[in-house]
Design a protein around this motif. Sequence first.
Motif, PDB file in Angstrom:
ATOM      1  N   SER A 209       0.824  -1.209   0.000  1.00  0.00           N
ATOM      2  CA  SER A 209       0.000   0.000   0.000  1.00  0.00           C
ATOM      3  C   SER A 209       0.856   1.255   0.000  1.00  0.00           C
ATOM      4  N   GLY A 255      -2.664  -1.642  -2.611  1.00  0.00           N
ATOM      5  CA  GLY A 255      -3.577  -0.925  -1.744  1.00  0.00           C
ATOM      6  C   GLY A 255      -3.186   0.531  -1.636  1.00  0.00           C
ATOM      7  N   HIS A 270      -8.810   0.621  -4.558  1.00  0.00           N
ATOM      8  CA  HIS A 270      -7.589   0.218  -3.861  1.00  0.00           C
ATOM      9  C   HIS A 270      -7.558   0.683  -2.405  1.00  0.00           C
TER      10      HIS A 270
END
Length: 344
Positions: A209, A255, A270
């Motif tokens: 992420s 992410g 996302h």
Amino acid sequence: MTVFVWIESFAGRALSSSWEALGAANALAASLDCAVTAVVLGENAEEIAAHAAGYGARQAIVCGDASLHDYRLETHAALLSELVAKRKPTAVLAAASNRGRELLASAAGDTGSGMIADVIDLRVDDGQIIGTRPAYAGKVLMEMTARTETTFVTLRARAFSPAAAAPANPPIIQQASTVAAPASIASLVEGFTGESGTVNLADAAIIVSGGRGMANNPRKAPDGLTGEAAAIWKAKDGFANMLAPLADVLGAAMGASRAAVDAGYIAYEHQVGQTGKVVSPDLYIACGISGAIQHQAGMRNSKVIVAINKDAQAPIFKLARYGIVGDLYEVVPALTAALRRRLG
């Protein structure tokens, strides 16, 4: 006594989250000293039921009626509610997907039964089913129980280990009849548009992420882009050309924090957090994410958390098992290269 498990499927194939639900059901049934019954509705129902036998379902209730081939709440809830009213199972379990949540909530309401949603642990105490679920953005855990004959339970994705697959005898299959006439169904499914090249965050074992720090890309933005436009270009370039290679090496999903999504760096699908996806991967790598409580609410149940941030005081470090204080645009490429050498 029996424990029902709704086997969610699509296009005639069971979803992997259903095997997690069967794993939880097997443990629950062992504590209650009862059997597990798979409930399979829709296309290819008998074959899916036979597959479920290899994951612990010794009995199955199936209905392959054409009206059930595409998931619709009206048809599925009507039949599940009728089955629960007639068979009176001790519990009904399903993965906490969008469909699992609405189907079990509807059937619980129809049958006047209690429901425990989004649980991460199940146990039996003195014959009572107790579910544990996070509350207040994951800062506390609460235990809940239902005082009704049947308890409906939805299970958070990846919170339970999938049932171990093993050869099994064919299950005892009982046929069920649909209860909704086609003319009475309010909705019509015309078709599906599939996406390729993406990994479902809820199912991903590894997630990489990015956050607001992605805008600190040292690359020069194209001529004519300044200020916010330049920051967006730099962040998008970082996601595409730095985080994506790390995700590819690890076979991970991509992410992002809400700050990154709100700033336009990456699409909403996302987003991880209280207003995005709630995930429980084996490995979560947070790059340039400070770790606000809203983001932590969506990923704090990850088994291993790695944080990369140049701010040593970032809240994410309190949650992480491993932390790297440094510029993510220096750390991530070096990490990707090392992993590529190690993993081939």
